[in-house]
Design a protein around this motif. Structure first.
Motif, mmCIF file in Angstrom:
data_model
loop_
_atom_site.group_PDB
_atom_site.id
_atom_site.type_symbol
_atom_site.label_atom_id
_atom_site.label_comp_id
_atom_site.label_asym_id
_atom_site.label_seq_id
_atom_site.Cartn_x
_atom_site.Cartn_y
_atom_site.Cartn_z
ATOM 1 N N TRP A 250 -15.286 -4.902 -7.066
ATOM 2 C CA TRP A 250 -14.268 -3.985 -6.525
ATOM 3 C C TRP A 250 -13.258 -4.729 -5.658
ATOM 4 O O TRP A 250 -12.068 -4.425 -5.691
ATOM 5 N N LEU B 62 -10.840 -6.565 -7.950
ATOM 6 C CA LEU B 62 -9.952 -5.632 -8.653
ATOM 7 C C LEU B 62 -8.845 -5.138 -7.725
ATOM 8 O O LEU B 62 -7.705 -4.931 -8.153
ATOM 9 N N ILE B 63 -9.170 -4.953 -6.468
ATOM 10 C CA ILE B 63 -8.149 -4.542 -5.500
ATOM 11 C C ILE B 63 -7.160 -5.670 -5.260
ATOM 12 O O ILE B 63 -5.930 -5.474 -5.326
ATOM 13 N N GLY C 47 -4.682 -6.206 -7.973
ATOM 14 C CA GLY C 47 -4.134 -4.935 -8.413
ATOM 15 C C GLY C 47 -2.722 -4.987 -8.961
ATOM 16 O O GLY C 47 -2.422 -4.349 -9.977
ATOM 17 N N VAL D 286 -2.486 -3.794 -12.820
ATOM 18 C CA VAL D 286 -1.856 -2.508 -13.111
ATOM 19 C C VAL D 286 -0.631 -2.688 -13.999
ATOM 20 O O VAL D 286 -0.492 -2.024 -15.038
ATOM 21 N N ASN E 97 0.374 -7.471 -1.449
ATOM 22 C CA ASN E 97 -0.954 -8.075 -1.440
ATOM 23 C C ASN E 97 -1.525 -8.201 -0.037
ATOM 24 O O ASN E 97 -2.714 -7.941 0.194
ATOM 25 N N LEU F 134 -2.991 -4.249 -0.060
ATOM 26 C CA LEU F 134 -4.230 -4.479 -0.801
ATOM 27 C C LEU F 134 -5.300 -5.196 0.020
ATOM 28 O O LEU F 134 -6.498 -4.893 -0.128
ATOM 29 N N VAL G 6 -10.618 1.264 -5.044
ATOM 30 C CA VAL G 6 -9.768 0.727 -6.110
ATOM 31 C C VAL G 6 -8.748 1.771 -6.537
ATOM 32 O O VAL G 6 -7.547 1.485 -6.677
ATOM 33 N N ALA H 56 -6.143 2.218 -3.770
ATOM 34 C CA ALA H 56 -5.280 1.037 -3.657
ATOM 35 C C ALA H 56 -4.324 0.924 -4.830
ATOM 36 O O ALA H 56 -3.166 0.499 -4.670
ATOM 37 N N TRP H 57 -4.780 1.321 -6.015
ATOM 38 C CA TRP H 57 -3.945 1.195 -7.211
ATOM 39 C C TRP H 57 -2.932 2.331 -7.366
ATOM 40 O O TRP H 57 -1.927 2.155 -8.064
ATOM 41 N N LEU I 295 0.650 1.561 -6.872
ATOM 42 C CA LEU I 295 1.084 0.558 -7.848
ATOM 43 C C LEU I 295 1.417 1.218 -9.184
ATOM 44 O O LEU I 295 2.369 0.827 -9.851
#
Length: 331
Positions: A237, A240-241, A244, A248, A294, A298, A316, A319-320, A323
């Motif tokens: 996780w 992935l963050i 991102g 994305v 970032n 993030l 996640v 945070a996404w 985006l």
């Protein structure tokens, strides 16, 4: 102090070697010539990312012997990264068929998952999910995808370098905080090598990264995500963050192109970051924005995912979400 000197020397070495590579590219005519799908206007040398490859690969044994980096990390990152960089360097000189590049990328991903001992349990709100064999092909595809999306996202001056420096830099801090100094220094090594390259790649770029560099960096970040998930408190996780912005934009753009029946490996200018750069009239604001996102947006969510790993999947999504909104805005 000794490790600070090591990291400083790595940064300087990457800077100097990038300059050497620029001279080589100019001498041999290894240039990116603008076309209808390009985001640059003048022929520009490429292949500068090889400096990051060389510095990191040479630094790995030092971290193994001096910082306690696991032998599995040395083998997985070293051999897998060298293989990815080699096919990328070949592709920088001659066009290698996409199927052969993809095969190499998937083999490198399988190599990493093997040395990670398979797929670690996935932390979820209801408890860890031991997904066993099902997680293995998913993680292999994850490594292959991050590797390739790094190449897709390396389309304007400085963006891939800024992503490398900020993601690896934040990861280094988090790894140090959770008590994994060997991995922290590995991430820091990638970050400072990225700084040395970024000096040359900062808008307006004097040299581009090239497939060898972008593939290697994407592979290294994805491999670190798998290996640190298996051996430290940084779950998938967190990575992935941190990744991102690239994940994305590249993933949504890929799906949109698939739905339109377009050739996904064909060069294009339809990523959100490319459209944002055209809207701004230059690359610099978009590149800086990626770094700010970032570090300011993030990174705190990544830290939260370290503290509360079982809620990482929720973090996640949160945070996404912005985006995804930015991606929609520039379509």
């Amino acid at each position: 102090m000794g490790w600070m000197v090591f990291l400083g020397a790595a940064c300087v070495a990457a800077f100097l070697f990038t300059g050497v590579l620029r001279g080589y590219a100019l001498k041999t005519g290894m240039l990116d010539v603008p076309n209808a799908r390009s985001s640059h206007e003048a022929p520009t040398p490429r292949g500068g990312g090889l400096s990051v490859v060389v510095v990191v690969l040479l630094g790995l044994p030092v971290l193994f012997w001096g910082a306690g980096l696991e032998g599995s990390a040395l083998v997985a990152l070293g051999l897998g990264g060298a293989l990815v960089a080699a096919i990328g360097w070949l592709d920088d000189h001659i066009d290698v068929a996409a199927r052969w590049r993809l095969l190499v990328h998937l083999l490198a991903g399988a190599w990493v998952v093997f040395w990670a001992g398979g797929a670690p349990a996935l932390p979820l709100p209801g408890g860890d999910w031991a997904w066993g064999w099902l997680g293995v092909p998913i993680l292999v595809l994850f490594v292959g995808w991050v590797l390739n999306l790094y190449n897709f996202m390396d389309g304007i001056d400085g963006i891939a370098g800024v992503e490398t420096v900020t993601v690896a830099g934040v990861a280094a801090g988090l790894l140090w905080w959770v008590g994994a100094p060997g991995w922290a220094l590995m991430a820091a090594l990638l970050a400072v090598a990225g700084v040395g390259f970024l000096v040359w790649n900062w808008p307006p770029a004097k040299i581009f990264m090239g497939d060898a560099g972008s593939g290697f960096i994407g592979f290294t970040l994805a491999a670190m995500a798998v290996l640190t998930w298996a051996g430290t408190d940084l779950t998938i996780w967190v990575w992935l963050i941190l990744l991102g912005v690239f994940i994305v934009d590249a993933t949504l753009t890929l799906f949109r192109r698939l739905l339109r029946g377009e050739r996904v490996y064909e060069a294009h200018r339809s990523h959100a970051y490319q459209q944002a750069a055209r809207a701004c009239g230059r690359h610099l604001p978009v590149t800086v924005a990626v770094g700010v996102i970032n570090l300011v947006w993030l990174a705190p969510w990544a830290w939260a995912a370290v503290v509360w790993p079982e809620w990482g999947v929720v973090m996640v999504g949160v945070a996404w979400a912005p985006l995804v909104g930015v991606w929609v805005r520039y379509q």
